[in-house]
Design a protein around this motif. Structure first.
Motif, mmCIF file in Angstrom:
data_model
loop_
_atom_site.group_PDB
_atom_site.id
_atom_site.type_symbol
_atom_site.label_atom_id
_atom_site.label_comp_id
_atom_site.label_asym_id
_atom_site.label_seq_id
_atom_site.Cartn_x
_atom_site.Cartn_y
_atom_site.Cartn_z
ATOM 1 N N GLY A 30 4.972 -12.293 3.911
ATOM 2 C CA GLY A 30 4.990 -13.671 4.340
ATOM 3 C C GLY A 30 3.682 -14.340 3.978
ATOM 4 N N GLY A 31 3.312 -15.339 4.782
ATOM 5 C CA GLY A 31 2.118 -16.090 4.491
ATOM 6 C C GLY A 31 0.845 -15.291 4.659
ATOM 7 N N GLY A 32 0.919 -14.194 5.446
ATOM 8 C CA GLY A 32 -0.255 -13.376 5.644
ATOM 9 C C GLY A 32 -1.227 -14.029 6.600
ATOM 10 N N PRO A 33 -2.205 -13.268 7.086
ATOM 11 C CA PRO A 33 -3.145 -13.798 8.056
ATOM 12 C C PRO A 33 -4.091 -14.812 7.436
ATOM 13 C CG PRO A 33 -3.796 -11.593 7.374
ATOM 14 C CD PRO A 33 -2.472 -11.865 6.733
ATOM 15 N N SER A 34 -4.475 -15.768 8.207
ATOM 16 C CA SER A 34 -5.441 -16.771 7.759
ATOM 17 C C SER A 34 -6.515 -16.859 8.826
ATOM 18 C CB SER A 34 -4.762 -18.130 7.568
ATOM 19 O OG SER A 34 -5.699 -19.118 7.233
ATOM 20 N N GLY A 35 -7.507 -15.960 8.721
ATOM 21 C CA GLY A 35 -8.493 -15.878 9.775
ATOM 22 C C GLY A 35 -7.979 -15.024 10.911
ATOM 23 N N LYS A 36 -8.740 -14.935 11.995
ATOM 24 C CA LYS A 36 -8.434 -14.054 13.113
ATOM 25 C C LYS A 36 -7.092 -14.373 13.748
ATOM 26 C CE LYS A 36 -10.380 -12.314 17.426
ATOM 27 N NZ LYS A 36 -11.520 -12.384 18.359
ATOM 28 N N GLY A 37 -6.723 -15.651 13.805
ATOM 29 C CA GLY A 37 -5.497 -16.027 14.496
ATOM 30 C C GLY A 37 -4.248 -15.919 13.649
ATOM 31 N N GLY A 38 -4.369 -15.595 12.373
ATOM 32 C CA GLY A 38 -3.202 -15.532 11.499
ATOM 33 C C GLY A 38 -2.813 -16.906 11.007
ATOM 34 N N THR A 39 -1.799 -16.961 10.148
ATOM 35 C CA THR A 39 -1.360 -18.239 9.610
ATOM 36 C C THR A 39 -0.694 -19.087 10.694
ATOM 37 O OG1 THR A 39 -0.001 -19.307 7.924
ATOM 38 C CG2 THR A 39 0.883 -17.300 8.891
ATOM 39 N N ARG A 40 -0.871 -20.388 10.605
ATOM 40 C CA ARG A 40 -0.181 -21.316 11.510
ATOM 41 C C ARG A 40 0.764 -22.211 10.718
ATOM 42 N NH1 ARG A 40 -0.090 -19.584 16.459
ATOM 43 N NH2 ARG A 40 -0.210 -21.618 17.501
ATOM 44 N N THR A 41 1.074 -21.819 9.486
ATOM 45 C CA THR A 41 2.026 -22.540 8.649
ATOM 46 C C THR A 41 3.145 -21.587 8.260
ATOM 47 O OG1 THR A 41 0.314 -23.997 7.749
ATOM 48 C CG2 THR A 41 2.364 -23.805 6.504
ATOM 49 N N LEU A 42 4.386 -22.007 8.450
ATOM 50 C CA LEU A 42 5.548 -21.177 8.165
ATOM 51 C C LEU A 42 6.381 -21.806 7.051
ATOM 52 C CD1 LEU A 42 6.680 -20.319 11.809
ATOM 53 C CD2 LEU A 42 5.349 -18.893 10.252
ATOM 54 N N ARG A 43 6.557 -21.059 5.971
ATOM 55 C CA ARG A 43 7.381 -21.524 4.855
ATOM 56 C C ARG A 43 8.846 -21.214 5.147
ATOM 57 N NH1 ARG A 43 5.291 -17.749 0.622
ATOM 58 N NH2 ARG A 43 5.186 -16.492 2.524
ATOM 59 N N TYR A 44 9.720 -22.147 4.779
ATOM 60 C CA TYR A 44 11.136 -21.968 5.105
ATOM 61 C C TYR A 44 12.006 -22.758 4.149
ATOM 62 C CZ TYR A 44 11.737 -26.734 6.830
ATOM 63 O OH TYR A 44 11.861 -28.097 6.903
ATOM 64 N N GLN A 45 13.309 -22.463 4.174
ATOM 65 C CA GLN A 45 14.309 -23.214 3.423
ATOM 66 C C GLN A 45 15.171 -24.026 4.388
ATOM 67 O OE1 GLN A 45 15.547 -20.885 -0.487
ATOM 68 N NE2 GLN A 45 15.986 -19.630 1.300
ATOM 69 N N GLY A 46 15.527 -25.233 3.962
ATOM 70 C CA GLY A 46 16.363 -26.088 4.793
ATOM 71 C C GLY A 46 17.783 -26.162 4.274
ATOM 72 N N TRP A 47 18.545 -27.081 4.861
ATOM 73 C CA TRP A 47 19.936 -27.333 4.476
ATOM 74 C C TRP A 47 20.097 -28.830 4.272
ATOM 75 C CZ3 TRP A 47 24.127 -23.634 4.534
ATOM 76 C CH2 TRP A 47 23.700 -22.317 4.805
ATOM 77 N N THR A 48 20.646 -29.223 3.133
ATOM 78 C CA THR A 48 20.768 -30.636 2.795
ATOM 79 C C THR A 48 21.572 -31.401 3.846
ATOM 80 O OG1 THR A 48 20.668 -30.133 0.435
ATOM 81 C CG2 THR A 48 21.569 -32.268 1.055
ATOM 82 N N GLY A 49 21.010 -32.520 4.304
ATOM 83 C CA GLY A 49 21.714 -33.389 5.239
ATOM 84 C C GLY A 49 21.827 -32.856 6.642
ATOM 85 N N GLN A 50 21.167 -31.749 6.935
ATOM 86 C CA GLN A 50 21.236 -31.158 8.262
ATOM 87 C C GLN A 50 19.837 -30.990 8.839
ATOM 88 O OE1 GLN A 50 23.899 -27.711 8.565
ATOM 89 N NE2 GLN A 50 24.818 -28.268 6.602
ATOM 90 N N VAL A 51 19.774 -30.855 10.158
ATOM 91 C CA VAL A 51 18.511 -30.598 10.839
ATOM 92 C C VAL A 51 18.591 -29.213 11.451
ATOM 93 C CG1 VAL A 51 16.938 -31.311 12.677
ATOM 94 C CG2 VAL A 51 18.113 -33.040 11.292
#
Length: 348
Positions: A30-51
């Protein structure tokens, strides 16, 4: 006009099974750690026209300082969790049978929260044209059934329906599931490119509002109310980023509860604002048909039965080795601290 892509029924869940090769070659970090607290950004895929539920949670402020980074859209749960398993995204969601299959093939993933299911409002329906001669499972022999992806929820429910209808394995193999993008499924049915269309959510209700269709069966009729799919993360990502995982899972759980307890018109209005705000030239008209995410348990908590059903079913079919899957290793609720949702902040 959509392009229909037939796959052999004998390779049920093959898409997910093959992904074990990709997992072996990927970082799965995944995104891997970013400093002591780890990453605070999550990469993801969405769905067209949906939430998606995470998108709703972020808009409600329930993800706190955790940010979502959209990397593109998908129409396939198996593809989504494969992307998470190989480290291309940080979480992905799929039908629980696909999750079990991927884990049985050696992917180091763990389910952390349920995100969709089937109830009286949120269900997958199998529809034919009103004048179609198809009325029973046996009538499907030699017919084409259009669905969003193979090796996932829609094909599993079709297999159960055919089995309960008394079809032999040889006859069931004569029913042809085809991949059709969800936004094209209704049109493909009406233009007689396919004989049966699997429709769910807002696309289902929009299609039914147009008339001329008849329901053959639904997943809710087959199995009742149940949580059908979970978000997964790799075990390594969870270990490296426990605080982020806790914030994400708890926020998604709160968003599920908020959607359940808030007037539907308010939920739809919020979803419409979210889609418009992200500026991807998407149609928001179908959102008015939204009714429920269908998750059975409060806060999206996972129950063992959500996954055990598919362990047993896949093992009985010979699709997985039962000994390669441990239920207690497949999921965790340890990061879910959601409580009944409080009123959401207004108009972000």
């Amino acid at each position: 006009m959509s392009t229909l892509s037939p796959l052999n029924r004998r390779h049920f869940l093959g898409l997910v099974g093959l992904s074990a090769v990709a997992v072996g070659c990927g970082t799965a970090a995944g995104g891997g750690p970013s400093g002591k607290g780890g990453t605070r950004t999550l990469r993801y895929q969405g769905w067209t026209g949906q939430v998606t539920v995470p998108e709703l949670a972020e808009d409600l402020g329930y993800l706190q300082d955790v940010k979502l980074e959209w990397v593109g859209n998908t129409i396939s749960g198996p593809q989504d969790i494969q992307s998470a398993a190989t480290g291309q995204t940080d979480f992905g969601g799929a039908f629980n049978g696909a999750v079990v299959k991927l884990a049985a093939n050696g992917a180091p993933i763990k389910s952390v929260i349920s995100y969709y299911g089937s109830d009286e409002d949120a269900y997958s329906g199998y529809y034919v044209r009103a004048d179609s001669p198809i009325r029973t499972a046996r009538d499907l022999i030699g017919r084409k059934v259009g669905m969003n992806t193979l090796g996932a929820h829609s094909e599993a429910m079709l297999d159960i329906y055919l089995q309960r209808g008394g079809l032999s394995a040889a006859d069931a193999d004569k029913v042809e599931p085809l991949v059709v993008p969800p936004v094209n499924t209704e049109q493909s049915l009406r233009q007689k490119q396919i004989d049966v269309a699997v429709l769910s959510g807002v696309l289902r209700d929009k299609a039914l509002a147009g008339g001329g269709l008849r329901q053959l069966f639904t997943d809710h009729q087959l199995l009742g109310s149940f949580s059908a799919g979970t978000y997964v993360m790799t075990e390594r990502f969870i270990k490296q980023n426990p605080d982020t995982v806790r914030t994400f899972v708890t926020g998604v759980g709160r968003a599920l509860d908020w959607s359940r307890t808030t007037p539907r018109a308010e939920v739809v209005a919020r979803m419409t604002r979210i889609v418009k705000k992200r500026g991807r030239n998407e149609d928001t008209g179908t959102l008015r048909y939204w009714k429920s995410y269908g998750v059975a348990e409060p806060g999206g908590r996972i129950t063992g039965k959500d996954l055990q059903l598919w362990i047993d079913w896949l093992a009985d079919r010979g699709d997985i080795d039962r000994g390669r899957v441990r239920l207690d290793a497949l999921y965790t609720n340890d990061f879910n601290t959601s409580a009944p949702a409080s009123p959401a902040p207004s108009g972000r």
